[in-house]
Design an enzyme around this catalytic site. Structure first.
Site, PDB file in Angstrom:
ATOM      1  N   HIS A   1       1.711   7.601  -1.247  1.00  0.00           N
ATOM      2  CA  HIS A   1       1.694   8.033  -2.629  1.00  0.00           C
ATOM      3  C   HIS A   1       2.984   9.066  -2.788  1.00  0.00           C
ATOM      4  O   HIS A   1       3.033  10.003  -3.123  1.00  0.00           O
ATOM      5  CB  HIS A   1       0.502   9.122  -2.748  1.00  0.00           C
ATOM      6  CG  HIS A   1      -0.728   8.361  -2.870  1.00  0.00           C
ATOM      7  ND1 HIS A   1      -2.074   9.053  -2.554  1.00  0.00           N
ATOM      8  CD2 HIS A   1      -1.113   7.241  -2.897  1.00  0.00           C
ATOM      9  CE1 HIS A   1      -2.951   8.212  -2.613  1.00  0.00           C
ATOM     10  NE2 HIS A   1      -2.587   6.970  -2.812  1.00  0.00           N
ATOM     11  N   ALA A   2       4.278   8.156  -2.763  1.00  0.00           N
ATOM     12  CA  ALA A   2       5.372   8.921  -3.000  1.00  0.00           C
ATOM     13  C   ALA A   2       5.659   9.280  -4.044  1.00  0.00           C
ATOM     14  O   ALA A   2       5.609   8.531  -5.170  1.00  0.00           O
ATOM     15  CB  ALA A   2       6.620   8.108  -2.420  1.00  0.00           C
TER      16      ALA A   2
END
Length: 522
Positions: free
Chosen positions: A460-461
């Site tokens: 989940h950058a």
């Protein structure tokens, strides 16, 4: 020479949404992606499965749709590992877990309080409703009934063993059940909302691009890696693209970068926008000093491995891998509400090797839903075909490490409940021996060492081109997503999030793109 209204770089959750909306409104849009251009019907069927692990474990499932060379270090003591990011039409919405969970609206109120005027929960909520067609709660004023993305929740009789164990085990330790985790600030354990129709994935390629593919205003080109933005003074005028046939240039009234929190900053850095030291390391002349590539965040997660009981029906390779999540508070005075997330995994493809798992392995995990630690994206060269390196530096902030101790101990308690024991062939103290050794030692230092060595990420950058007030030194874009100091250049993807949201990121990215598709017209 063709002059487009918009060049949109990246055909993932943000780029596909923005391009489709603006093309439908009458603007001439060129949508570029480094991966393949394919019609919705051409997606390999394995990626339609309710269980993405089936494709991730299939070498052919990676072909063209991911970046096998992209690597990450999660904590500063870990070795590099693969970082899964989608490539081609649909981007990561084609390869993710199909989780359609919203952040609490408190996240956006925090944005507004930090200088992102116009992005409060009340202002973004209508776009979450606009993007969805919720099959269960469309009658609620904060849900949508006719948006492009269908929202589904699996009934209990279809849940896997880890789903049932987490749902019941969480309630056994006092976490309340809630029917709709996507209600604006819901806290508790609930069924995951999923972006699927009839148990089959619906990506943004399906939901947004496919209905516009015959629209003459929309041109889509795959196999097009954007090297850098082209400028006339401080105005963006186009992009330089690398293809199999060579380099080409395209020009537009406005350039929209939507290549994601990993690849959008690489384009800006190759364009000379970023920290001087980072640019000097790749021998690119600096055009502007902005903290591009800095501020990276993700969700750190730890798992308890469970050997499934031989008495249970087997979990099939194409059965849904997760249906249950619990968004809860750590109780830490420096944590924000809903700063922890518990998740079920009916299939644990990275299961422990010591035990006989021929009848199946599962897991229950917890991740840090709200983080303070910050990492960065590192370019190894100015070659647009060479993948950057991701340094997450998770748990580098003591506030995160302290709350993960709390989270790990809560997870240990849940996995010792009768509800979890009922699905396990062997006690969790055996199947997750290292975890419980750290927990039962009572020693914070031993638990910290375990977390730093074994913590994973949720892919989940966010936050590598942070949004904020134009005079905030942390900001890369202003509150209209314009790159500070430049005209006709915007970033519209998870890069602009001031911090990682307290949820999976897909729906939040689509909502941002929906909002910006409206705002640019104004």
């Amino acid at each position: 020479m063709t002059q487009w209204k918009y060049i949109v770089v990246g055909a993932g959750s943000a780029g596909a949404t923005f391009a489709a909306r603006r093309a439908a409104a009458g603007d001439r849009v060129l949508l570029l992606d480094a991966g393949p251009d394919y019609r919705s019907s051409e997606l390999p069927d394995v990626w339609r499965s309710p269980n993405p692990m089936a494709a991730l474990m299939d070498p052919q499932g990676w072909e063209g749709l991911m970046y096998p060379e992209l690597e990450v270090t999660r904590t500063e003591g870990q070795d590099p590992a693969t970082y899964w990011r989608g490539r081609g039409l649909g981007g990561s919405s084609t390869i993710n877990g199909q989780i359609a969970i919203r952040p609490p609206m408190l996240d956006f109120d925090d944005w507004a309080a930090e200088g992102c005027a116009g992005w409060s929960g009340a202002e973004i909520l209508p776009y979450f409703a606009k993007l969805e067609s919720d099959g269960d709660f469309s009658g609620e004023p904060y849900h949508g009934a006719d948006g492009p993305i269908p929202i589904y929740r699996a009934p209990r009789d279809t849940w896997g063993p880890a789903d049932r164990a987490l749902a019941d085990g969480a309630q056994a330790v006092g976490i309340p059940w809630i029917d709709d985790i996507n209600a604006p600030n819901a806290t508790g354990v609930s069924t995951y909302p999923i972006n699927s129709r009839e148990f089959r994935r619906v990506s943004v390629n399906d939901a947004y691009l496919e209905p516009q593919r015959e629209n003459p205003n929309l041109t889509v080109r795959g196999g097009s890696t954007v090297d850098r933005v082209l400028f006339d003074g401080d105005r963006a005028v186009g992009v330089r693209i690398v293809t199999e046939e060579g380099a080409v240039e395209e020009f537009a009234d406005e350039v929209i970068l939507a290549a994601g929190a990993v690849h959008t900053p690489t384009i800006l850095l190759r364009s000379g926008i970023g920290p001087r030291a980072a640019l000097e390391s790749i021998e690119v002349a600096q055009r502007a000093e902005l903290p591009v590539g800095e501020g990276l965040q993700d969700h750190l997660m730890v798992l308890v491995d469970i050997v499934l009981s031989a008495a249970l029906p087997p979990v099939g390779a194409l059965d849904r891998h997760t249906n249950i999540a619990a968004r809860i508070d750590s109780g830490d005075p420096e944590g924000k509400p809903q700063d922890l997330m518990l998740v079920s995994l009916n299939q644990n493809v990275l299961a422990m090797e010591f035990a006989d798992t021929s009848h199946g392995a599962a897991a229950i995990g917890v991740w840090l839903n709200q983080a303070y630690s910050r990492g960065r994206i590192v370019l190894r060269s100015a070659d647009p075909l060479e993948q950057p390196f991701v340094e997450e530096r998770m748990l580098s902030d003591e506030r995160d490490l302290r709350r993960m101790r709390t989270a790990a101990r809560l997870l240990a308690d849940i996995c010792r409940t009768a509800e979890v024991s009922a699905i396990a062939e062997v006690p969790v103290e055996r199947s997750a021996a290292d975890f419980y050794a750290a927990i039962d030692s009572g020693d914070d230092a031993q638990l910290d060492a375990y977390l730093l060595a074994r913590g994973g990420d949720a892919q989940h950058a966010t936050s590598t081109c942070r949004m904020g007030a134009a005079d905030d030194p942390r900001s890369v874009v202003d509150t209209e997503c314009r790159v500070i100091g430049f005209q006709a250049l915007r970033v519209i993807d998870a890069s602009v999030f001031p911090s990682v949201p307290r949820a999976n990121t897909h729906l939040a990215v689509v909502a941002i793109a929906e909002a910006m598709a409206d705002r640019v017209a104004r």
